[in-house]
Design a protein around this motif. Structure first.
Motif, short mmCIF file in Angstrom:
data_model
loop_
_atom_site.label_atom_id
_atom_site.label_comp_id
_atom_site.label_asym_id
_atom_site.label_seq_id
_atom_site.Cartn_x
_atom_site.Cartn_y
_atom_site.Cartn_z
N GLN A 17 0.39 15.46 16.63
CA GLN A 17 -0.64 14.44 16.79
C GLN A 17 -1.91 14.81 16.01
OE1 GLN A 17 -1.80 13.78 20.85
NE2 GLN A 17 -2.71 11.80 20.42
N HIS A 18 -2.21 16.10 15.92
CA HIS A 18 -3.44 16.54 15.26
C HIS A 18 -3.27 16.71 13.76
CE1 HIS A 18 -4.69 18.34 19.41
NE2 HIS A 18 -5.07 17.08 19.29
N ASN A 19 -2.05 16.64 13.25
CA ASN A 19 -1.82 16.92 11.83
C ASN A 19 -0.98 15.86 11.14
OD1 ASN A 19 -2.79 19.97 11.46
ND2 ASN A 19 -1.73 19.85 13.42
N HIS A 20 -0.97 14.64 11.66
CA HIS A 20 -0.07 13.64 11.12
C HIS A 20 -0.70 12.73 10.08
CE1 HIS A 20 -2.21 11.22 14.12
NE2 HIS A 20 -1.85 10.16 13.43
N VAL A 21 -2.00 12.75 9.92
CA VAL A 21 -2.67 11.81 9.02
C VAL A 21 -2.35 12.16 7.57
CG1 VAL A 21 -4.89 10.91 8.24
CG2 VAL A 21 -4.52 11.41 10.66
N SER A 22 -1.92 11.16 6.82
CA SER A 22 -1.59 11.35 5.40
C SER A 22 -1.66 10.00 4.72
CB SER A 22 -0.19 11.94 5.24
OG SER A 22 0.24 11.88 3.89
N PRO A 23 -2.20 9.94 3.50
CA PRO A 23 -2.24 8.65 2.78
C PRO A 23 -0.85 8.18 2.34
CG PRO A 23 -3.04 10.42 1.37
CD PRO A 23 -2.88 11.00 2.74
N PHE A 24 0.14 9.06 2.41
CA PHE A 24 1.48 8.71 1.95
C PHE A 24 2.40 8.24 3.07
CE2 PHE A 24 -0.09 12.39 -0.57
CZ PHE A 24 -0.44 11.68 -1.71
N VAL A 25 1.91 8.26 4.30
CA VAL A 25 2.71 7.86 5.47
C VAL A 25 1.88 6.90 6.30
CG1 VAL A 25 3.95 8.65 7.51
CG2 VAL A 25 3.87 10.10 5.48
N GLU A 46 0.81 -1.21 0.00
CA GLU A 46 0.00 0.00 0.00
C GLU A 46 0.85 1.26 0.00
OE1 GLU A 46 -0.34 -2.52 2.01
OE2 GLU A 46 -2.36 -3.34 1.77
N GLN A 47 1.89 1.29 0.86
CA GLN A 47 2.68 2.51 0.92
C GLN A 47 3.54 2.67 -0.34
OE1 GLN A 47 5.80 2.91 3.82
NE2 GLN A 47 5.50 5.12 3.97
N THR A 48 4.04 1.55 -0.88
CA THR A 48 4.81 1.63 -2.12
C THR A 48 3.96 2.22 -3.23
OG1 THR A 48 6.05 -0.33 -1.43
CG2 THR A 48 6.22 0.32 -3.73
N VAL A 49 2.71 1.77 -3.32
CA VAL A 49 1.77 2.31 -4.31
C VAL A 49 1.56 3.80 -4.05
CG1 VAL A 49 -0.63 2.28 -5.08
CG2 VAL A 49 0.61 0.13 -4.77
N ALA A 50 1.34 4.16 -2.78
CA ALA A 50 1.05 5.55 -2.43
C ALA A 50 2.21 6.47 -2.81
CB ALA A 50 0.75 5.66 -0.94
N ILE A 51 3.45 6.07 -2.48
CA ILE A 51 4.60 6.93 -2.75
C ILE A 51 4.88 7.01 -4.24
CG2 ILE A 51 7.03 7.37 -2.25
CD1 ILE A 51 5.16 7.59 0.15
#
Length: 533
Positions: free
Chosen positions: A491-499, A24-29
């Motif tokens: 903590q409040h800003n860490h969500v990302s589909p690339f990480v 999943e992460q390989t695809v995302a990056i």
């Protein structure tokens, strides 16, 4: 809608990852690289879905041109850039028919790229960097949005491939499935196809892609990300020989653009530390460098969370030293015995006057009586008055004490045991190997036990130490507030589909560890300050 791009990209990643275990992460990056117009290198052994992944990334875009080639040492430029036009040669012109080949496509995948011939690799150098292709006398623009290359090896140093390898900003590890549950699922499933059903509204049009390339430049690098890059650049310079990592200015510039793209597709106008985690994909060159790059990035983020990191680390050790010094000032570190001053007329102490005075005040005065029987006659009691230096307690060896004039008493032999008691032997002939002597014992009187508070203390040294503790307490308290604010923001800003969550958890745990260390040492400062009262 503030979440529009993030939700769309996440849905696209989910679709492209279907049936791919632990990819999943390989695809995302790789997708992020294509969205940013950057090239990606997939490193891993055969059978790890590298070519399938490249095809799926290309399928996320609305286009009709995709090129793929398996390279080998016999590959010719014609296979990659197109055959030479026979018609043009008849007109004394050298021109390739490039339609459908690399110079005319939007996406391309070159498998086993490093096995290719120098003629191909040298031409690639300009094509993938400037997006230009020299076709005879013409310089033709190349519409290539992203090139994905793959290999189970990396270029060997000093092979003249550094410049080309440097053009691949993103370098991803494609490894076999590691988790048993995922591997078992792989065994149970059908062979995965490169084709996936992508909803039309998710696909990215050429117009969108071109518009996004302009909008990416409007995203700002945050102070946090600039701070991480500064720390990393300093580390790479200061430890160049030990780390063996080199990052060109071009890579730094393009890595910054990758961070901006991550923020952009997360619907932000500035980067944050989740974006900075992507730098680990841009810093390594050899396989053994990958763990170094990951650690460098994580350490840089930890250091940014605690701007005083280096000073604070040294301060922790200083506080431990101050704790030892304070206990030395306030409490007896060993038993203190009742001793007397001894100023013998014929005994001279070496060293400074202060040391002489210390030695002269550390004597035990011993008054004993020795009686013994020799043959059938009972001798009269012998009264003994002598002095023993406290240092003698440190050795179990026998010694002669000193009389009131400082002379060694040859007729008396003393020896301390492991419990601090002293055996006294007397023989008027000085022969202590015979049985003709009487044993007495002497136990020094303890005035202060080890650990008891001192009655007198060095007030000047104590006040200086407490002042330093107070300054440290204030610094640690300020730093705790800074790190707490930093941790909460992260903590409040860490969500990302690339990480991945696992990556952000590593950073989050590191920040929590910093907070714990700060709180512990603040408490230690408070306890030491209270101890002095």
């Amino acid at each position: 809608m503030p979440e529009r791009k993030r939700q769309r990209i996440q849905s696209l990643i989910d679709t492209l990852s279907q049936g791919l275990q632990e990819r999943e992460q390989t695809v995302a990056i790789a997708l992020l690289g294509a969205l940013t117009g950057q090239n990606t290198f997939l490193y891993g052994p055969p059978g790890t879905a590298k070519s399938l992944l490249a095809r799926r990334i290309a399928s996320a875009f609305n286009h009709d041109s995709y090129f793929e080639c398996l390279m080998n040492r016999f590959s010719t430029p014609e296979e990659v850039f197109g055959p030479v036009s026979i018609q043009a040669l008849k007109q004394d012109q050298y021109h390739r028919k490039t339609q459908g080949y690399l110079p005319t496509v939007d996406f391309a995948f070159l498998d086993e790229i490093w096995k290719s011939s120098p003629a191909i690799l040298n031409t690639l150098l300009t094509l993938i960097n400037e997006r230009l292709f020299r076709n005879g006398d013409d310089i033709e623009p190349v519409p290539l949005k992203a090139l994905i290359a793959a290999s189970n090896e990396v270029p060997e140093p000093d092979q003249g491939l550094d410049a080309l390898y440097d053009r691949f900003l993103i370098r991803l590890m494609a490894q076999p499935t590691s988790q048993w549950d995922n591997f078992a699922s792989l065994l149970q499933s059908r062979p995965v196809s490169a084709e996936v059903d992508i909803a039309p509204e998710l696909k990215i049009s050429n117009g969108e892609w071109l518009e996004w390339q302009q909008q990416l430049h409007q995203v700002q690098l945050s102070d946090d990300c600039l701070g991480v890059i500064k720390i990393l650049k300093q580390q790479l310079q200061e430890q160049a020989e030990a780390l063996g990592l080199y990052v060109s200015d071009r890579r730094w510039q393009r890595a910054a653009m990758l961070l901006k793209a991550s923020a952009f597709f997360n619907d932000r106008d500035h980067t944050n530390l989740s974006d900075a985690l992507l730098l680990k994909h841009c810093l390594w060159a050899q396989e053994e460098d990958h763990p170094k790059a990951v650690k460098l990035v994580h350490d840089a983020i930890f250091a940014l969370g605690c701007p005083q990191a280096a000073a604070i680390s040294e301060l922790y050790q200083q506080i431990d030293d101050w704790e030892t010094a304070l206990h030395t000032l306030l409490f007896h570190q060993e038993d203190v015995y009742e001793t007397v001053d001894f100023y013998p007329q014929q005994y001279f102490f070496g060293g400074s006057e202060e040391r002489q005075r210390k030695n002269q005040s550390n004597f035990f005065y011993v008054k004993a009586m020795a009686t013994y029987q020799h043959g059938l006659a009972r001798r009269e009691p012998v009264y003994l008055d002598f002095y023993v230096h406290q240092e003698q307690m440190k050795s179990p060896r026998p010694f002669h004490p000193m009389d009131t004039l400082g002379k060694a008493m040859e007729t008396v032999q003393c020896r301390f045991d492991e419990h601090g008691a002293m055996d006294i032997k007397y023989n008027d002939s000085g022969n202590f190997d015979s049985n003709a002597y009487v044993v007495n014992r002497f136990k020094p009187t303890v005035k202060f036990r080890q650990g008891e508070r001192r009655e007198k203390r060095d007030e000047a040294a104590l006040n200086q130490l407490l002042s330093e503790l107070d300054n440290s307490h204030q610094l640690l308290t300020r730093t705790l507030a800074e790190v707490t604010e930093f941790q909460q923001h992260y903590q409040h800003n860490h969500v990302s589909p690339f990480v991945t969550e696992a990556e952000t958890d590593v950073v989050h745990c590191g920040l929590l560890q910093q907070l714990g260390d700060l709180e512990l040492n603040i408490m230690k400062c408070q306890q030491l300050q209270e101890l002095s009262h």
